[in-house]
Design a protein around this motif. Structure first.
Motif, mmCIF file in Angstrom:
data_model
loop_
_atom_site.group_PDB
_atom_site.id
_atom_site.type_symbol
_atom_site.label_atom_id
_atom_site.label_comp_id
_atom_site.label_asym_id
_atom_site.label_seq_id
_atom_site.Cartn_x
_atom_site.Cartn_y
_atom_site.Cartn_z
ATOM 1 N N ASP A 1 0.813 -1.220 0.000
ATOM 2 C CA ASP A 1 0.000 0.000 0.000
ATOM 3 C C ASP A 1 0.848 1.272 0.000
ATOM 4 N N TRP A 2 1.727 1.373 -0.967
ATOM 5 C CA TRP A 2 2.610 2.533 -1.103
ATOM 6 C C TRP A 2 1.810 3.771 -1.489
ATOM 7 N N ALA A 3 2.270 4.931 -1.037
ATOM 8 C CA ALA A 3 1.720 6.189 -1.541
ATOM 9 C C ALA A 3 2.187 6.364 -2.992
ATOM 10 N N PRO A 4 1.393 7.026 -3.830
ATOM 11 C CA PRO A 4 1.878 7.300 -5.188
ATOM 12 C C PRO A 4 3.203 8.070 -5.149
ATOM 13 N N GLY A 5 4.189 7.564 -5.856
ATOM 14 C CA GLY A 5 5.501 8.208 -5.885
ATOM 15 C C GLY A 5 6.471 7.735 -4.823
ATOM 16 N N GLN A 6 5.993 6.907 -3.908
ATOM 17 C CA GLN A 6 6.869 6.426 -2.827
ATOM 18 C C GLN A 6 7.741 5.282 -3.329
ATOM 19 N N TRP A 7 9.037 5.408 -3.086
ATOM 20 C CA TRP A 7 9.916 4.312 -3.488
ATOM 21 C C TRP A 7 10.022 3.275 -2.389
ATOM 22 N N THR A 8 10.595 2.128 -2.718
ATOM 23 C CA THR A 8 10.603 0.975 -1.807
ATOM 24 C C THR A 8 12.040 0.636 -1.402
ATOM 25 N N ASP A 9 12.241 -0.579 -0.951
ATOM 26 C CA ASP A 9 13.566 -0.972 -0.446
ATOM 27 C C ASP A 9 14.667 -0.838 -1.495
ATOM 28 N N ASP A 10 14.314 -0.968 -2.765
ATOM 29 C CA ASP A 10 15.328 -0.874 -3.813
ATOM 30 C C ASP A 10 16.074 0.458 -3.744
ATOM 31 N N TRP B 1 18.948 1.656 8.082
ATOM 32 C CA TRP B 1 17.672 1.461 7.378
ATOM 33 C C TRP B 1 16.911 0.272 7.982
ATOM 34 N N TYR B 2 17.618 -0.816 8.243
ATOM 35 C CA TYR B 2 16.991 -2.006 8.821
ATOM 36 C C TYR B 2 16.311 -1.669 10.148
ATOM 37 N N ASP B 3 16.945 -0.794 10.905
ATOM 38 C CA ASP B 3 16.408 -0.437 12.218
ATOM 39 C C ASP B 3 15.126 0.398 12.140
ATOM 40 N N THR B 4 14.759 0.848 10.934
ATOM 41 C CA THR B 4 13.464 1.531 10.781
ATOM 42 C C THR B 4 12.331 0.524 10.539
ATOM 43 N N HIS B 5 12.671 -0.773 10.565
ATOM 44 C CA HIS B 5 11.690 -1.843 10.374
ATOM 45 C C HIS B 5 10.937 -1.735 9.050
ATOM 46 N N PRO B 6 11.662 -1.676 7.951
ATOM 47 C CA PRO B 6 10.997 -1.577 6.651
ATOM 48 C C PRO B 6 10.124 -2.797 6.376
ATOM 49 N N ALA B 7 8.967 -2.522 5.790
ATOM 50 C CA ALA B 7 8.007 -3.601 5.528
ATOM 51 C C ALA B 7 8.503 -4.535 4.430
ATOM 52 N N ASP B 8 9.224 -3.973 3.480
ATOM 53 C CA ASP B 8 9.483 -4.689 2.230
ATOM 54 C C ASP B 8 10.946 -5.077 2.109
ATOM 55 N N ILE B 9 11.461 -5.769 3.067
ATOM 56 C CA ILE B 9 12.875 -6.165 3.003
ATOM 57 C C ILE B 9 12.970 -7.559 2.406
ATOM 58 N N GLY B 10 13.934 -7.764 1.525
ATOM 59 C CA GLY B 10 14.099 -9.059 0.879
ATOM 60 C C GLY B 10 14.513 -10.129 1.873
ATOM 61 N N THR B 11 14.165 -11.350 1.571
ATOM 62 C CA THR B 11 14.426 -12.466 2.478
ATOM 63 C C THR B 11 15.911 -12.593 2.805
ATOM 64 N N GLN B 12 16.722 -12.563 1.761
ATOM 65 C CA GLN B 12 18.162 -12.765 1.938
ATOM 66 C C GLN B 12 18.792 -11.586 2.683
ATOM 67 N N THR B 13 18.352 -10.381 2.327
ATOM 68 C CA THR B 13 18.860 -9.186 2.999
ATOM 69 C C THR B 13 18.495 -9.215 4.482
ATOM 70 N N ARG B 14 17.264 -9.611 4.772
ATOM 71 C CA ARG B 14 16.842 -9.688 6.172
ATOM 72 C C ARG B 14 17.683 -10.706 6.945
ATOM 73 N N ASP C 1 8.410 -9.500 -9.724
ATOM 74 C CA ASP C 1 9.013 -8.514 -8.824
ATOM 75 C C ASP C 1 9.188 -7.196 -9.574
ATOM 76 N N THR C 2 8.059 -6.557 -9.880
ATOM 77 C CA THR C 2 8.049 -5.447 -10.840
ATOM 78 C C THR C 2 8.810 -4.214 -10.367
ATOM 79 N N ASP C 3 8.742 -3.908 -9.073
ATOM 80 C CA ASP C 3 9.471 -2.718 -8.608
ATOM 81 C C ASP C 3 10.974 -2.922 -8.764
ATOM 82 N N THR C 4 11.422 -4.141 -8.530
ATOM 83 C CA THR C 4 12.859 -4.398 -8.602
ATOM 84 C C THR C 4 13.351 -4.501 -10.047
ATOM 85 N N THR C 5 12.624 -5.198 -10.908
ATOM 86 C CA THR C 5 13.079 -5.246 -12.304
ATOM 87 C C THR C 5 13.044 -3.851 -12.920
ATOM 88 N N ALA C 6 12.034 -3.039 -12.547
ATOM 89 C CA ALA C 6 11.958 -1.679 -13.089
ATOM 90 C C ALA C 6 13.044 -0.779 -12.501
#
Ligand SMILES: [Mg+2]
Length: 330
Positions: A66-75, A103-116, A271-276
């Motif tokens: 549920d991102w805001a329009p224009g909000q970027w993600t973990d990438d 960044w991890y300490d902000t508890h991001p919702a969208d962290i990749g499995t391996q990164t986590r 994984d559209t946000d990441t490929t884009a």
């Protein structure tokens, strides 16, 4: 121009500070970061979906987080962490490790499995973080290091390819101890650096042709497949190999047009946000900011409380250019 400067470039620590960038090259460096961020923010609204071919792809927000329009993600959030440790032709891996933990300490919702799996241990040095990554077993070739590698191509635009590739690979290894993830980051980062210099995406193929035979024999057929195939041929794009193929397919199919490239990534699904984000970095590096709609860049925002203005300033900082004299306007 770049070729002529190469001998000089390797004189001092593998880089040269005197290579002058023209205005178009500076603009393309900014385009690398903005192209990736708009790809991320557009793709975020479609992650894990497969939009129909006639859907108009736009910066709509939403998606599974549920991102805001224009909000970027973990990438892009992680790309800002990479940039935090970059300066022109140099990398401070400890600073990047620290930025990842912050960044991890902000508890991001969208962290990749391996990164986590790596960051959850909150290693405080690059060496310990890299060792942590290499201790993971199982599927280690996620796309999570390739998605954040764009700033490396910017910071090493005046450097020789070996220095750029080394930095890209070492940053990848912080969380993704995997030879294919490392090679993907090396190839893509050098392609971005060459794209900024030349405005041409052919640097990916050219650089690959200069690599060792084992690297060439692995990646060249994959690029061939991306150029002639369809997204269904490389649909597991959470894997770094299929992510790179999807991005290359999207760019080539769009003939470098940034908006079309991002639309292609979204319609490829997965994984559209990441490929884009991956594709947008190289497409933006070749096309420059004029290829990126200002209505998209105007909407951009995300961790750490940044907008496109901050991404632009960061690109110029790691490029070693004074934003006041170049492209500091918004
Ligand atoms: Mg993401």
């Amino acid at each position: 121009m770049y070729r002529a400067n190469r001998a000089k470039m390797s004189d001092s620590q593998g880089m040269i500070a005197t290579m002058q960038l023209d205005e178009e090259q500076r603009d393309r460096a900014v385009g690398a970061l903005l192209g990736s961020a708009v790809g991320d923010a557009v793709g975020a609204g479609y992650e894990f979906s497969h939009p129909a071919q006639d859907v108009v792809v736009d910066m709509i927000g939403g998606g599974p987080f549920d991102w805001a329009p224009g909000q970027w993600t973990d990438d892009t959030s992680m790309a800002t962490g990479v940039a935090a440790g970059l300066s022109p032709g140099a990398v401070d891996l400890d600073a990047i490790a620290a930025a990842f933990i912050a960044w991890y300490d902000t508890h991001p919702a969208d962290i990749g499995t391996q990164t986590r799996s790596v960051l959850t241990h909150r290693d405080t040095t690059a060496a310990s973080m890299t060792a942590r990554g290499s201790s993971l077993s199982g599927r280690t070739g996620g796309n999570g290091s390739l998605m954040r590698t764009g700033p490396v191509g910017v910071a090493f635009v005046r450097s020789d390819d070996a220095a750029c590739a080394q930095a890209a690979g070492d940053i990848s290894d912080l969380t993704h101890s995997d030879p294919q993830a490392r090679q993907a980051c090396e190839l893509w980062s050098v392609a971005i650096a060459r794209g900024i210099r030349s405005g041409d995406r052919s640097g990916l193929r050219q650089y690959l042709s200069e690599r060792d035979a084992d690297v060439r024999s692995f990646w060249e057929p994959l690029l061939d497949e991306a150029e002639s195939g369809a997204p269904s041929d490389f649909s597991n794009n959470g894997w770094v190999v299929h992510a790179l193929q999807t991005a290359w397919w999207a760019i080539c199919t769009a003939d470098g047009d940034v908006v079309e490239t991002i639309g292609n990534c979204v319609r490829a699904g997965g994984d559209t946000d990441t490929t884009a984000a991956i594709a947008g970095a190289l497409a933006g590096a070749c096309a420059g900011t004029s290829g990126i709609p200002s209505r998209w860049t105007d909407m951009l925002h995300g961790y750490p409380g940044w907008t496109a203005t901050d991404l632009r300033a960061t690109a110029l900082r790691i490029l070693g250019e004074d934003p006041v004299n170049t492209l500091g306007h918004s």
